[in-house]
Design an enzyme around this catalytic site. Structure first.
Site, short mmCIF file in Angstrom:
data_model
loop_
_atom_site.label_atom_id
_atom_site.label_comp_id
_atom_site.label_asym_id
_atom_site.label_seq_id
_atom_site.Cartn_x
_atom_site.Cartn_y
_atom_site.Cartn_z
N TRP B 359 23.55 -17.81 0.75
CA TRP B 359 23.35 -16.44 0.26
C TRP B 359 22.16 -15.79 0.93
O TRP B 359 21.97 -14.57 0.84
CB TRP B 359 23.23 -16.41 -1.26
CG TRP B 359 21.97 -17.00 -1.84
CD1 TRP B 359 21.58 -18.29 -1.82
CD2 TRP B 359 20.92 -16.30 -2.54
NE1 TRP B 359 20.37 -18.47 -2.44
CE2 TRP B 359 19.93 -17.26 -2.91
CE3 TRP B 359 20.71 -14.98 -2.90
CZ2 TRP B 359 18.77 -16.92 -3.61
CZ3 TRP B 359 19.54 -14.65 -3.60
CH2 TRP B 359 18.59 -15.61 -3.95
N GLU B 490 15.58 -22.88 -8.20
CA GLU B 490 16.30 -24.16 -8.28
C GLU B 490 15.50 -25.24 -9.00
O GLU B 490 15.96 -26.38 -9.12
CB GLU B 490 16.69 -24.63 -6.88
CG GLU B 490 17.77 -23.75 -6.26
CD GLU B 490 18.05 -24.09 -4.80
OE1 GLU B 490 17.10 -24.48 -4.09
OE2 GLU B 490 19.21 -23.95 -4.37
N LYS B 602 10.29 -22.16 -8.23
CA LYS B 602 10.35 -22.47 -6.80
C LYS B 602 10.38 -21.20 -5.97
O LYS B 602 9.74 -21.10 -4.93
CB LYS B 602 11.59 -23.31 -6.53
CG LYS B 602 11.75 -23.79 -5.11
CD LYS B 602 13.10 -24.51 -4.94
CE LYS B 602 13.32 -24.98 -3.52
NZ LYS B 602 14.74 -25.35 -3.30
N GLN B 603 11.14 -20.25 -6.41
CA GLN B 603 11.21 -18.99 -5.67
C GLN B 603 11.52 -17.87 -6.64
O GLN B 603 12.10 -18.10 -7.71
CB GLN B 603 12.25 -19.05 -4.57
CG GLN B 603 13.69 -18.90 -5.02
CD GLN B 603 14.66 -18.95 -3.85
OE1 GLN B 603 15.06 -20.01 -3.41
NE2 GLN B 603 15.04 -17.79 -3.35
#
Lengths: 768, 768
Positions: B359, B490, B602-603
């Site tokens: 993605w 994630e 994480k992001q």
């Protein structure tokens, strides 16, 4: 599911007719074992059709390199697996130069297998016509000796039916075997020496990496019409195989037989340099006694086991066969003689799952062994975990825990974790609770408190420390929560506040604190020794307590039930009976995400907690939770129906209880889950026993008193079982309308029957 | 992290000094590519030290058998991976009979590598003394031609410094290569023909299983002091290798050079039986032009790219170097010439992750390509997904979805899923949202609506159907919920109601419905064609709408923020800055369960949603969410700091924005995550571009109008970038205190600057 495959019989498992497609399933069902070793019911002679060869030695395993797509920190380096050991049962049979092979014969007739559970042997008979036209009858019988548990024996007989024939028996031992289940096609065995002399042969081999030293051995004798004949055999040997050839011209109608004695000596029991000597000693005893005497010993040894462990059911052959099949395989798998061993989920019948020890042992197997064996056996199973405490502490450290917190592995051989799915390995932590509960259960049943100050308390402290650290405070809930777990229902992963896990965590802390106080008060020396070792302060205990006292339990006001986990009610609550049958079992048809977001419960979860902590809840509460959760339970774990059977019996749902009983007791015989070819579900067999004794019999220990509340399915005329309660043997015989309690032994015993006190006098019978 | 390794330079990546331990990292950093192929910066001559050999052909992959511990239903059979292709750069160099090998030489001096990003070439120079005492100077320069993208060229020069020497150049091509990343040690290439003639050589090889046919080719010429010499070479060949040997006695101080032309022709572009013919044609052109002319062409081709794509930063060399490094590698990876290709996360610089399309393409790369290339390139990237729609529908069917619901794969080469972690493959479904968003974004930026009736609407319908089916109704919440997902963060798996996922799901349905109406109203023929194909009823649309209208969004009244997921507030909310530095990055130190139950992000997740749907929220809301989530964000994904940089700039946190900019732009150069040896983070490089253009420049499209709100870090004197907005080129030059907008082209343009309309006349400049 196949209900017509195995013939109903009270004492035997019988298969008639040869069906090549069933060979692997039958190899599982007809497996034999003696606690020290076991084997699938592979044919002695060559078989070129589809087969799953397996012979297993207790405690001998291989640390196969882990296979994983994406590595996670904390995964174990290896996956310990049950290891196919060298073959000692093999007997090649050549008839007029043609190898006997049921996959290649012209015809196979009158094929019959029997696993005689009463006497502990496996037989196989058939008539066959070879491609060369010779018709023979074969009778093979074998068993693994309970008395000499390093040894088994085979009586293999061939009778030519339509002409004379030259028959060659070629018994062999072979360490060049492969494993059904290997991750990387590694070699598992290193053969160090092959030797033979005077009808005997020995192969010394050690496992790679783990260095288990073994000697596989054999000796053979041959007979014509039952009379020993001396034949000078040819011998041949290579790096991993020794065979002898016994050639004989056999007249039509005469029976040529070979008695093959074989087995393993291992360095768990002998010096690794004395394995051949030990094997020779085993062979000397065995050959001196001979097949028939050994068989008589075997019958007697099994009679002794059955005398204590048998459950009779009258009026329902399939139910009777089911429970005996379960009891038989449990005793084939583990007899409690060696505290270094444990009860693998597939026993000696297959290789799936690897490892030997799951929480199954504590949650399901200990009650069976506690009530049908000397109580030392259950204590030995507890000690197994005590001996692994340091490894459990190291395992917890790998996951970031400190200060002696212990997390027992999900799967183990030697105390080290050997499973690697994060959602199981790292998150299915409720296993720790079952290990503590087993200590409680042992004390409750045996009244032997000594285990706790001696060993158990250290285990309880390590576990309490784990739960204390694993719970975190939610300012949002103003409670301690346990996030990111997998409960007993493995169809939910990484959920928050699994009720069963939170409940048993709190209980573990409370129980540890209670026992610390008791040991402090009553076992001063032990207390000092333990506290010096574990460095436990009052302040730390107070911290534990604050976690236990403020543990969060998800509850639905609407449904008036504890919730299996925080998010349960957000699921689409469609009941199992609305599912399309073509989608069952869902684990064979649905993707994992779909299973996870469904409400379907693989095995008893909240109800498992109600089973363990029955006294904490009213029957009305149980009934409400049963009614809420049973409709969503798919029982796709072998460990599920037994608990539901017990709970259904308790709330007088006898039809359901009976259905669950059949499902648990005949799970493998009727192959409900279409996987019996992989091996049997050994540990759940102890659950089957519980579903009769605790479910129908209503056996409990209440306030130090043995208690029953007998019920009986309408399909049965009666059933009976025996309990060893604190070294007194009580036989319970339940019939429609009345129950007999019979006491073997010299002292009277007060029991409760339907909560009323009943006194049974020594060596007498009471009918209620 | 290594901040001193690469020399700061405005236009080049420069390494000085030979460090064997850095060879693999430098092989990544100095990688070259031309969109059709690419290669790590491996040495041409032998190197016996540690190296990671990689040469990759776009679109050529291998479906490696999946490796997994426990199989789950729905997992793909294979994991498609980038495949190391036959080596065409190899030149063995023998000097007085000794092979040149920097790992074996006595000394290496003046070693210098340069990746000249302005001109698109890689050079390496050094002096070395061999074991035989000969000292030589080596100058090697190579590039992969942008103009002839099946071909590369090497100019490799050796000058003996301390004596005459016999030098042998042995250029070769070799299909007997191995792959760094293989699950089962399978063979990946099948060599079908090896041929050579007249200084040319060809190896035809096809990939196993996928049957990609390739021809690897070479032709060489040699020179003394720049003057062509004709040498009759020795040729040798075996099943997978052809080499020529050009032996020459070279005087001290003379330069012996070889120009090697080589590359691949592949059956994506040619008939598989005409690959050698095609290769000969490529070689004919190349050798006729010669190295110097080809290099001039290369400089011009890169000048053309830079003219449009460059971003200048003055006053901060490291920042300048960082952004150019990012832009350079993006252009090396993907140029938009072939709609069958896409942008792999490691481009042509390594093998990790496999697959080519994540993605990342839609969420991060499309804005870069949209603004720096012709808008056909972005359209081509959209079409890539349109072409995979049927595969996405099949992928959804595997997971139990029906009726044309489409779930695009997490990782793919050809439209099929090729990743297999259940928590990602099955649950990280938000990827579907980014694919729909890219269609919206493309239309918003280009105003080209034609894509939607032609192709995009079918994609939007498949995606809307997925979300409609994936959401379930919670009677408990009286809302539609999306259970069991992994969001962009994630570090949380299998959570319920990830806000980002729920939000984009609702948006996808709304956007699909809006476009169905628009196409129905304005594109009658397309509407009829599509409806006939997808069988969509008004009733079904109404069902979608009921889901979108009643979608649940977790919200905290206490914190006045949307919650990343239902359980977020139950976590222990300890901020990142309270973590021990020795525990960072946590994914290298913590077990997965510990990460999952931590609050660490994480992001960008909720903030990613605020980035996509900026107009839906006030700046004050953004600020509140930034303040809430940033302190828990560890940015252990390369895709995280760019979004936080943009958001920080928007809310005037310029210090933070600058820090995040450096982190994203120099992620690989400074090796923040200690993994650059595995390859570069290509897709996040587009995020770096966004952090300047959208972050500092504040570029948006608002109501069909290009808009800016320029800001500048205090560390910079100025920066500039160009935007192709609907075929008009706007150059934006931001300095401390003023911004220039310059228009290339024939028509004036109205833009917004800090929400005020500014008109730029054709070919003129406006200062604000």
């Amino acid at each position: 599911m196949n209900q017509d495959y195995i013939k109903p019989d009270n004492w035997s498992i019988i298969e008639e007719g040869f069906h090549a497609e069933r060979v692997e399933s039958s190899e599982s069902l007809f497996s034999i074992g003696n606690g020290a070793m076991g084997q699938r019911a592979n044919f002695e002679e060559q078989y070129s059709g589809k087969t799953f060869q397996g012979s297993y030695i207790a405690g001998v395993y291989y640390p196969d390199k882990t296979r994983v797509g994406w590595w996670k920190n904390g995964y174990p380096e290896y996956f310990a697996k049950v290891l196919n050991a060298p073959n000692w049962i093999g007997i090649n049979v050549a008839i007029n130069g043609e190898q006997l092979d049921l996959n290649k014969c012209k015809t196979v007739q009158d094929f019959r297998r029997e696993l005689n559970m009463k006497e502990g042997w496996l037989s196989r008979t058939f008539k066959t016509t070879l491609q060369n036209g010779i018709e023979v009858e074969v009778n093979a019988k074998r068993f693994l000796s309970l008395n000499q548990d390093e040894m088994g024996v085979i009586n293999y007989q061939v009778t030519p039916l339509n002409s004379d024939a030259e028959i060659v028996f070629q018994p062999y031992i072979d360490s060049g075997i492969t494993n059904e289940d290997t991750n990387w096609d590694d070699k598992f065995w290193d053969t160090t020496q092959v030797s033979h002399d005077n009808n005997q042969a020995f192969i010394q081999a050690k496992t790679m990496k783990t260095d288990f030293y073994t000697c596989t051995f054999m000796e053979s004798k041959v007979f014509i019409n039952g009379k020993s004949v001396l034949i000078e055999p040819n011998v041949s040997a290579d790096a991993t195989l020794v065979s002898y050839s016994y050639k004989q011209n056999v007249k039509q109608g005469e029976t040529y037989a070979i008695h093959k004695f074989g087995g393993y000596t291992v360095d768990r029991n002998h010096d690794k340099n004395a394995l051949v000597t030990a094997a020779k000693s085993v062979l000397a005893t065995a050959t001196q006694l001979g097949f028939d005497t050994l068989l008589e010993q075997q019958k007697q040894a099994w009679a002794n086991i059955w005398d204590m462990a048998d459950i009779t059911i009258s009026g329902d052959v399939k139910a009777q066969q089911g429970i005996r099949f379960n009891i038989f395989h449990l005793n084939q798998t583990y007899l409690g003689k060696d505290s270094r061993l444990n009860i693998g989920p597939k026993g000696f019948t297959g290789e799936k799952y690897g490892g030997s020890t799951y929480w199954d042992t504590e949650a399901y197997c200990i009650p069976f062994y506690m009530a049908t064996k000397d109580q030392k056996v259950a204590r030995s199973l507890l000690e197994y975990r005590y001996n692994h405490l340091q490894k459990a502490i190291e395992n917890a450290e790998k996951l970031g825990f400190t200060n002696g917190a212990a997390l027992y592995p999900m799967v183990t051989m030697n105390g080290e974790e050997c499973h690697n799915e994060w959602e199981i390995t790292f998150e299915e932590i409720h296993r720790n609770g079952a290990i503590a509960f087993a200590i409680y259960n042992y004390h409750r049943f045996t009244n032997d408190y000594s285990y706790i100050p001696e060993k158990g308390l250290e285990v309880l402290i390590g576990i309490a420390r784990f739960w204390h650290q694993r719970a975190t405070f939610s300012t949002n809930k103003n409670k301690y929560v346990i996030l990111g777990v997998t409960g007993p229902n493995e169809y939910e992963n990484n959920v928050n506040n699994n009720w069963y896990t939170n409940y048993i965590a709190k209980w573990c802390i409370d129980y540890a604190i209670e026992n610390i106080s008791k040991v402090e008060a009553e076992y001063d020396t032990d207390f000092t020794r333990i506290m010096n070792k574990v460095k436990l302060s009052k302040a730390e205990i107070a911290q534990w307590k604050s976690v236990a006292d403020a543990m969060y339990f998800p509850y639905s006001e609407e449904h008036n039930v504890y919730l299996q986990q925080d998010g349960f009610l957000d699921k689409e609550l469609i009941k199992v009976d609305a599912l399309d049958a073509s989608q069952r079992p869902i684990n064979q048809y649905w993707s994992w995400d779909r299973i996870l977001r469904s409400p379907y419960i693989k095995q008893a979860d909240t109800l498992q907690g109600f089973y363990f902590f029955e006294d904490h809840f009213s029957t009305e509460e149980l009934e409400r939770h049963f009614d809420f959760y049973e409709p969503y339970t798919v029982h796709e774990s072998s460990l599920s129906p037994c608990v539901h059977s017990i709970q259904a019996a308790k709330i007088d749902r006898m039809e359901q209880a009976y259905t669950f009983y059949l499902r648990t007791s005949r799970l493998d015989l009727d192959d409900y889950n279409k996987e019996v070819h992989e091996g049997l579900h050994i540990t759940s067999m102890a659950g089957t026993w519980m579903s009769i004794v605790e479910g129908f019999g209503g056996m409990r220990v209440k306030d130090n008193t043995l208690s029953f509340s007998p019920k009986i399915p309408k399909e049965w005329d009666g059933y009976s079982f025996k309990i060893n309660f604190r070294n007194q043997i009580i036989k319970v015989n339940v019939n429609q309308g009345k129950t007999n309690f019979e006491l073997e032994g010299g002292e009277s015993l007060d029991i409760l029957v339907n909560d009323k006190k009943v006194t049974i006098e020594a060596n007498s019978l009471v009918t209620v």
